[in-house]
Design a protein around this motif. Structure first.
Motif, mmCIF file in Angstrom:
data_model
loop_
_atom_site.group_PDB
_atom_site.id
_atom_site.type_symbol
_atom_site.label_atom_id
_atom_site.label_comp_id
_atom_site.label_asym_id
_atom_site.label_seq_id
_atom_site.Cartn_x
_atom_site.Cartn_y
_atom_site.Cartn_z
ATOM 1 N N GLY A 81 0.808 -1.214 0.000
ATOM 2 C CA GLY A 81 0.000 0.000 0.000
ATOM 3 C C GLY A 81 0.842 1.264 0.000
ATOM 4 N N GLY A 82 2.026 1.195 -0.621
ATOM 5 C CA GLY A 82 2.926 2.334 -0.662
ATOM 6 C C GLY A 82 2.763 3.177 -1.909
ATOM 7 N N THR A 83 3.575 4.231 -1.996
ATOM 8 C CA THR A 83 3.551 5.111 -3.162
ATOM 9 C C THR A 83 4.980 5.348 -3.644
ATOM 10 N N LEU A 84 5.108 5.529 -4.946
ATOM 11 C CA LEU A 84 6.394 5.800 -5.572
ATOM 12 C C LEU A 84 6.333 7.130 -6.295
ATOM 13 N N THR A 85 7.254 8.027 -5.965
ATOM 14 C CA THR A 85 7.425 9.273 -6.701
ATOM 15 C C THR A 85 8.599 9.092 -7.656
ATOM 16 N N ILE A 86 8.334 9.193 -8.952
ATOM 17 C CA ILE A 86 9.349 9.002 -9.990
ATOM 18 C C ILE A 86 9.779 10.375 -10.500
ATOM 19 N N ILE A 87 11.081 10.655 -10.435
ATOM 20 C CA ILE A 87 11.606 11.935 -10.891
ATOM 21 C C ILE A 87 12.563 11.693 -12.049
ATOM 22 N N ASP A 88 12.255 12.283 -13.197
ATOM 23 C CA ASP A 88 13.120 12.123 -14.368
ATOM 24 C C ASP A 88 12.793 13.261 -15.329
ATOM 25 N N PRO A 89 13.807 13.969 -15.835
ATOM 26 C CA PRO A 89 13.513 15.065 -16.769
ATOM 27 C C PRO A 89 13.035 14.597 -18.131
ATOM 28 N N ALA A 90 13.191 13.300 -18.427
ATOM 29 C CA ALA A 90 12.744 12.760 -19.716
ATOM 30 C C ALA A 90 11.855 11.553 -19.472
ATOM 31 N N SER A 91 10.850 11.379 -20.287
ATOM 32 C CA SER A 91 9.972 10.213 -20.201
ATOM 33 C C SER A 91 10.477 9.152 -21.172
ATOM 34 N N HIS A 92 10.940 8.025 -20.630
ATOM 35 C CA HIS A 92 11.553 7.000 -21.465
ATOM 36 C C HIS A 92 10.608 5.831 -21.776
#
Length: 227
Positions: free
Chosen positions: A43-54
């Motif tokens: 039941g967790g959450t992930l914050t994804i940080i990336d200047p480009a969407s791959h």
């Protein structure tokens, strides 16, 4: 970083049970989907940080629902706004300036999280890589070239590893590379921290609050992993 998942990262997550995880650098999403599977379990959450969407993040929305958010920006722009982070996976821009300042921002969180950093060994442990040199202040940017890297050789070469990427001209020296950034951060940090590392797959570093029980647990998993 996904090569460390089954033998090291997932076992650590099962022990530390992080609920809010930050991933800096998603690339093709090989590690991202593994972290999201874990988030679905707990039941967790992930914050994804990336200047480009791959890769196609809309597919993640269908599969993982509300377990993630994608922020298309530089890590140093996003991290200051985050709070209550339990674990951070750093596999973004592999250079001293970025990694050192990522750690300095993380240090300001109310509680220092479990931090895992890829590429603490060759080729980028002691050599800067710049995905976009213009994002690095000139005084912190090593002279660089798009020539490749050769094991055991400081100078760049034609036809070496990762030719075409922006590499510091020479290996080693001050403010150069991911591992150097970690070491400089630890020398200056006011937070009691421990550092553990494994050498395989270009190296994985683990930073955690300095606690005897935590140290024993991390050491156990780094040994058991066989990496």
């Amino acid at each position: 970083m996904h090569r460390f998942w089954d033998s090291l990262i997932y076992p650590l997550f099962k022990q530390f049970t992080p609920r809010h995880i930050v991933e800096i650098g998603a690339l093709a999403g090989d590690n991202t989907v593994k972290v999201l599977d874990y988030c679905s379990e707990v039941g967790g959450t992930l914050t994804i940080i990336d200047p480009a969407s791959h890769f196609a993040f809309e597919k993640l929305n269908k599969r993982y629902g509300g377990h993630h958010r994608f922020i298309q920006a530089l890590s140093l722009e996003v991290l200051p706004a985050l709070r209550e982070v339990d674990a951070v996976l750093i596999d973004g821009d592999h250079n001293w300036y970025t990694v050192y300042h990522e750690l300095k921002i993380i240090e300001k969180l109310p509680r220092f999280p479990l931090v895992l950093l890829h590429d603490i060994e060759w080729p980028y442990g002691r050599r800067d890589l710049y995905y976009n040199p213009s994002t690095i202040p000139s005084k912190h940017r090593q002279p660089y070239s798009t020539l490749g890297i050769m094991p055991g050789q400081s100078e760049l070469v034609e036809g070496g590893v990762n030719q075409g990427m922006n590499h510091a001209l020479r290996e080693g020296g001050p403010k150069n590379g991911v591992r150097t950034a970690v070491e400089d951060f630890l020398k200056q940090s006011s937070v009691p921290l421990s550092f553990h590392g494994v050498a395989s797959h270009h190296g994985l570093g683990i930073l955690a609050p300095d606690d005897p029980d935590v140290n024993r647990l991390i050491h156990h998993f780094t040994v058991v992993s066989g990496l």
